[in-house]
Design a protein around this motif. Structure first.
Motif, PDB file in Angstrom:
ATOM      1  N   GLY A   1       0.790  -1.218   0.000  1.00  0.00           N
ATOM      2  CA  GLY A   1       0.000   0.000   0.000  1.00  0.00           C
ATOM      3  C   GLY A   1       0.825   1.272   0.000  1.00  0.00           C
ATOM      4  N   TYR A   2       2.149   1.164  -0.089  1.00  0.00           N
ATOM      5  CA  TYR A   2       3.011   2.340  -0.040  1.00  0.00           C
ATOM      6  C   TYR A   2       2.820   3.228  -1.279  1.00  0.00           C
ATOM      7  N   ALA A   3       2.754   2.616  -2.446  1.00  0.00           N
ATOM      8  CA  ALA A   3       2.604   3.407  -3.676  1.00  0.00           C
ATOM      9  C   ALA A   3       1.280   4.154  -3.675  1.00  0.00           C
ATOM     10  N   ALA A   4       0.194   3.483  -3.330  1.00  0.00           N
ATOM     11  CA  ALA A   4      -1.122   4.136  -3.325  1.00  0.00           C
ATOM     12  C   ALA A   4      -1.131   5.315  -2.360  1.00  0.00           C
ATOM     13  N   ASP A   5      -0.605   5.127  -1.182  1.00  0.00           N
ATOM     14  CA  ASP A   5      -0.581   6.193  -0.187  1.00  0.00           C
ATOM     15  C   ASP A   5       0.256   7.369  -0.684  1.00  0.00           C
ATOM     16  N   ALA A   6       1.417   7.088  -1.260  1.00  0.00           N
ATOM     17  CA  ALA A   6       2.300   8.144  -1.756  1.00  0.00           C
ATOM     18  C   ALA A   6       1.655   8.917  -2.904  1.00  0.00           C
ATOM     19  N   VAL A   7       0.998   8.219  -3.809  1.00  0.00           N
ATOM     20  CA  VAL A   7       0.369   8.887  -4.950  1.00  0.00           C
ATOM     21  C   VAL A   7      -0.757   9.805  -4.483  1.00  0.00           C
ATOM     22  N   VAL A   8      -1.555   9.359  -3.532  1.00  0.00           N
ATOM     23  CA  VAL A   8      -2.632  10.209  -3.010  1.00  0.00           C
ATOM     24  C   VAL A   8      -2.051  11.476  -2.382  1.00  0.00           C
ATOM     25  N   LEU A   9      -0.966  11.359  -1.622  1.00  0.00           N
ATOM     26  CA  LEU A   9      -0.322  12.543  -1.043  1.00  0.00           C
ATOM     27  C   LEU A   9       0.158  13.497  -2.133  1.00  0.00           C
TER      28      LEU A   9
END
Length: 187
Positions: free
Chosen positions: A107-115
């Motif tokens: 879930g790191y990529a999804a969280d980073a992209v949303v930020l």
């Protein structure tokens, strides 16, 4: 109060000179290096040190920048993302992301992209984000679709590597589409 740059799983931060070893480890995995960009010739440890030192003091230019992705609990560097192809007249930008191989599917990529999108849409007034994903990269295509990106087209035989040409899938999301899925915070 938490930082704007802190999500549920990651924190986005500037690249630090000591990050060189993680970027070197990232580049040692040819498949992941290729899925993010291309395979580049080997670089010395000093080359990685110089590259991260240069990024550590770089000033963002025209909303183009690179950020490190740090796992929130451990503080470990797990990837990086960048913006480019910023077009202020049209209100459009492009971004890319890479997560170190042993940190995939957390879930790191999804969280980073949303930020990142929250910043570019909500603080910089961009209207649209575009991403290019190699057609064989099923995990990245699924991630972008889950985040709300729409497939806008396919550039056939667009990139060359591994002895042949590959298609590039173009995906896009507008600020309005983003806000419907990920509402901006109330002040």
């Amino acid at each position: 109060m938490t930082s704007f740059w802190t999500g549920k799983r990651v924190r986005l931060r500037g690249i630090e000179p000591e990050d060189w070893q993680t970027f070197r480890r990232f580049d040692e995995h040819s498949g992941h290096q290729r899925s993010v960009d291309a395979i580049h010739p080997p670089r010395s440890a000093e080359g990685y040190r110089a590259w991260t030192a240069e990024r550590a003091v770089a000033t963002p230019l025209d909303n183009r920048f690179q950020l490190a992705i740090e796992e929130l609990r451990s503080g470990e560097l797990v990837g990086a993302l960048s913006t480019d192809a910023t077009d202020l007249r049209a209100g459009r930008f492009h971004y890319g992301i890479g997560i170190v191989a042993d940190h995939h599917r957390r879930g790191y990529a999804a969280d980073a992209v949303v930020l990142l999108l929250r910043f570019m849409f909500g603080e910089r007034r961009f209207h649209k984000c575009e991403a290019g994903v190699y057609a064989f990269n099923d995990a990245s295509l699924a991630l972008h679709r889950r985040l709300g990106f729409t497939e806008e087209g396919r550039l056939r035989d667009h990139e060359y590597f591994a002895g042949r040409h590959h298609d590039l899938v173009v995906l896009g999301m507008t600020a309005q589409e983003f806000a419907q899925r990920h509402p901006f915070e109330e002040l």
